[in-house]
Design a protein around this motif. Structure first.
Motif, PDB file in Angstrom:
ATOM      1  N   ASN A  91       5.528  10.358 -38.128  1.00 43.46           N
ATOM      2  CA  ASN A  91       6.436  11.480 -37.940  1.00 43.46           C
ATOM      3  C   ASN A  91       6.449  12.387 -39.170  1.00 43.46           C
ATOM      4  O   ASN A  91       6.407  13.623 -39.057  1.00 43.46           O
ATOM      5  CB  ASN A  91       7.844  10.957 -37.656  1.00 43.46           C
ATOM      6  CG  ASN A  91       8.837  12.067 -37.392  1.00 43.46           C
ATOM      7  OD1 ASN A  91       8.624  12.918 -36.528  1.00 43.46           O
ATOM      8  ND2 ASN A  91       9.934  12.069 -38.147  1.00 43.46           N
ATOM      9  N   THR A 104       3.729  13.603 -28.640  1.00 37.72           N
ATOM     10  CA  THR A 104       4.351  12.426 -28.056  1.00 37.72           C
ATOM     11  C   THR A 104       3.400  11.262 -28.291  1.00 37.72           C
ATOM     12  O   THR A 104       2.177  11.444 -28.372  1.00 37.72           O
ATOM     13  CB  THR A 104       4.604  12.600 -26.544  1.00 37.72           C
ATOM     14  OG1 THR A 104       3.348  12.636 -25.857  1.00 37.72           O
ATOM     15  CG2 THR A 104       5.395  13.870 -26.278  1.00 37.72           C
ATOM     16  N   ASN A 121       8.276   4.130 -28.681  1.00 40.84           N
ATOM     17  CA  ASN A 121       7.995   5.319 -27.897  1.00 40.84           C
ATOM     18  C   ASN A 121       8.567   6.552 -28.578  1.00 40.84           C
ATOM     19  O   ASN A 121       9.745   6.576 -28.938  1.00 40.84           O
ATOM     20  CB  ASN A 121       8.584   5.170 -26.493  1.00 40.84           C
ATOM     21  CG  ASN A 121       8.015   6.187 -25.513  1.00 40.84           C
ATOM     22  OD1 ASN A 121       7.862   7.358 -25.827  1.00 40.84           O
ATOM     23  ND2 ASN A 121       7.702   5.727 -24.318  1.00 40.84           N
ATOM     24  N   GLY A 123       8.924   9.999 -27.379  1.00 34.18           N
ATOM     25  CA  GLY A 123       8.923  11.039 -26.368  1.00 34.18           C
ATOM     26  C   GLY A 123       7.789  10.976 -25.371  1.00 34.18           C
ATOM     27  O   GLY A 123       7.491  11.969 -24.696  1.00 34.18           O
ATOM     28  N   HIS A 124       7.125   9.829 -25.255  1.00 36.74           N
ATOM     29  CA  HIS A 124       5.938   9.676 -24.418  1.00 36.74           C
ATOM     30  C   HIS A 124       6.324   9.062 -23.072  1.00 36.74           C
ATOM     31  O   HIS A 124       7.332   8.347 -22.980  1.00 36.74           O
ATOM     32  CB  HIS A 124       4.925   8.766 -25.138  1.00 36.74           C
ATOM     33  CG  HIS A 124       3.528   8.904 -24.657  1.00 36.74           C
ATOM     34  ND1 HIS A 124       2.686   9.909 -25.059  1.00 36.74           N
ATOM     35  CD2 HIS A 124       2.806   8.140 -23.797  1.00 36.74           C
ATOM     36  CE1 HIS A 124       1.510   9.762 -24.488  1.00 36.74           C
ATOM     37  NE2 HIS A 124       1.557   8.699 -23.711  1.00 36.74           N
ATOM     38  N   PRO A 154       9.599  13.206 -30.065  1.00 34.76           N
ATOM     39  CA  PRO A 154       8.174  13.342 -30.378  1.00 34.76           C
ATOM     40  C   PRO A 154       7.938  13.390 -31.881  1.00 34.76           C
ATOM     41  O   PRO A 154       8.794  13.848 -32.646  1.00 34.76           O
ATOM     42  CB  PRO A 154       7.797  14.672 -29.709  1.00 34.76           C
ATOM     43  CG  PRO A 154       8.750  14.775 -28.561  1.00 34.76           C
ATOM     44  CD  PRO A 154      10.045  14.205 -29.078  1.00 34.76           C
ATOM     45  N   TYR A 163      12.635   5.349 -34.912  1.00 34.20           N
ATOM     46  CA  TYR A 163      11.866   4.890 -33.761  1.00 34.20           C
ATOM     47  C   TYR A 163      12.070   3.389 -33.620  1.00 34.20           C
ATOM     48  O   TYR A 163      11.584   2.602 -34.433  1.00 34.20           O
ATOM     49  CB  TYR A 163      10.380   5.229 -33.935  1.00 34.20           C
ATOM     50  CG  TYR A 163      10.151   6.716 -33.999  1.00 34.20           C
ATOM     51  CD1 TYR A 163      10.058   7.469 -32.837  1.00 34.20           C
ATOM     52  CD2 TYR A 163      10.086   7.376 -35.223  1.00 34.20           C
ATOM     53  CE1 TYR A 163       9.890   8.844 -32.893  1.00 34.20           C
ATOM     54  CE2 TYR A 163       9.918   8.751 -35.283  1.00 34.20           C
ATOM     55  CZ  TYR A 163       9.814   9.481 -34.114  1.00 34.20           C
ATOM     56  OH  TYR A 163       9.654  10.838 -34.176  1.00 34.20           O
ATOM     57  N   THR A 180      -1.199   9.328 -20.532  1.00 34.70           N
ATOM     58  CA  THR A 180      -0.597  10.583 -20.978  1.00 34.70           C
ATOM     59  C   THR A 180       0.011  11.314 -19.791  1.00 34.70           C
ATOM     60  O   THR A 180      -0.269  10.983 -18.630  1.00 34.70           O
ATOM     61  CB  THR A 180      -1.632  11.476 -21.688  1.00 34.70           C
ATOM     62  OG1 THR A 180      -2.802  11.595 -20.872  1.00 34.70           O
ATOM     63  CG2 THR A 180      -2.032  10.867 -23.029  1.00 34.70           C
ATOM     64  N   ASP A 181       0.850  12.311 -20.085  1.00 28.91           N
ATOM     65  CA  ASP A 181       1.638  12.926 -19.018  1.00 28.91           C
ATOM     66  C   ASP A 181       0.834  13.802 -18.074  1.00 28.91           C
ATOM     67  O   ASP A 181       1.373  14.309 -17.084  1.00 28.91           O
ATOM     68  CB  ASP A 181       2.811  13.719 -19.599  1.00 28.91           C
ATOM     69  CG  ASP A 181       2.373  14.866 -20.506  1.00 28.91           C
ATOM     70  OD1 ASP A 181       1.162  15.146 -20.578  1.00 28.91           O
ATOM     71  OD2 ASP A 181       3.256  15.468 -21.143  1.00 28.91           O
TER      72      ASP A 181
END
Length: 243
Positions: A91, A104, A121, A123-124, A154, A163, A180-181
């Motif tokens: 981060n 993320t 995690n 923001g994933h 994220p 985290y 992944t999104d």
């Protein structure tokens, strides 16, 4: 998209051998350079595996610079079971970069001796987990957090974000899927956010003989449901099966 295998063996069939686990990775970027980055590593004693999957905002040269940061920190913490320092430093590293890139990410530490898995995690999308004992699929999520605490944002958004780590026990033949999104978002209908639920429904139908079979089944199910629509984001899937 970048894929790193550090101290990890890849067999002729394309499966990745990790201590106590076998894995499969598929990454399909949009255009020449994607924003999905993943690394797989094993500690010096061959007991702890770490898997990191990140979806970095943007494409091109900026992604390469962020990928270098991720790889350096993965190496630094390769022998550590605990992930709190790794997530904090990731981060911080992204927050210092010019242009304020963010990502993320989900990080997993797997211990071969017991099947214990730590996950963090940022923001994933939540990983999928398959339990062979009752043949069930579900999302792997943290416990609910107090609203006033700033946690799990994220990477690179707010300095000092915490985290947390959660744990799950994987028995032989259990499966963990990171993605992944690009997958769930491609399944969403206009005006709704049900892509993850559709992804879970697809997972419940796939064969789980090997990580490759499960991964291909998931991707084919997504593409079949999406139909002729062209994907708008990178798609990466990592499937881990405890052996």
């Amino acid at each position: 998209a970048a894929v790193g295998h550090d101290q990890v063996v890849e067999d002729p069939a394309g499966l990745v051998q990790l201590p106590g686990f076998v894995g499969w990775v598929e990454s399909r970027p949009i255009g020449a350079e994607g924003g999905d980055v993943c690394y797989l590593s094993s500690c010096g004693m061959g007991m702890v595996s770490r898997i990191l999957l990140a979806d970095v905002a943007g494409h091109g040269a900026q992604i390469s610079a962020v990928a270098a940061d991720l790889r350096q920190l993965i190496h630094k913490h390769v022998n550590s079971w605990d992930q709190s320092d790794l997530m904090r430093e990731l981060n911080l590293a992204l927050g210092k970069r010019e242009g304020f890139p963010f990502a993320t990410a989900v990080a997993v530490s797997a211990y071969s001796g017991s099947g214990s898995v730590l996950f963090s995690n940022a923001g994933h999308p939540p990983p999928l987990v398959y339990h062979d004992s009752d043949r069930s699929w579900k999302f792997l999520q943290d416990d609910a957090q107090p609203a006033r605490q700033i946690e799990g944002l994220p990477l690179g958004v707010i300095s000092g974000t915490q985290y947390r780590q959660s744990s799950v026990e994987l028995e032989p033949n259990d499966i963990l899927v990171l993605y992944t999104d690009g997958l769930p978002e491609s399944l969403e209908q206009p005006g709704e956010h049900s892509g993850r639920e559709r992804l879970l429904e697809i997972a419940a139908q796939v064969q789980v003989d090997t990580p490759e079979v499960a991964g291909h089944g998931l991707l084919e199910g997504v593409h079949g449901l999406r139909g002729s629509l062209v994907p708008e984001d990178d798609e990466t899937v990592i499937v881990l099966k405890r052996i």
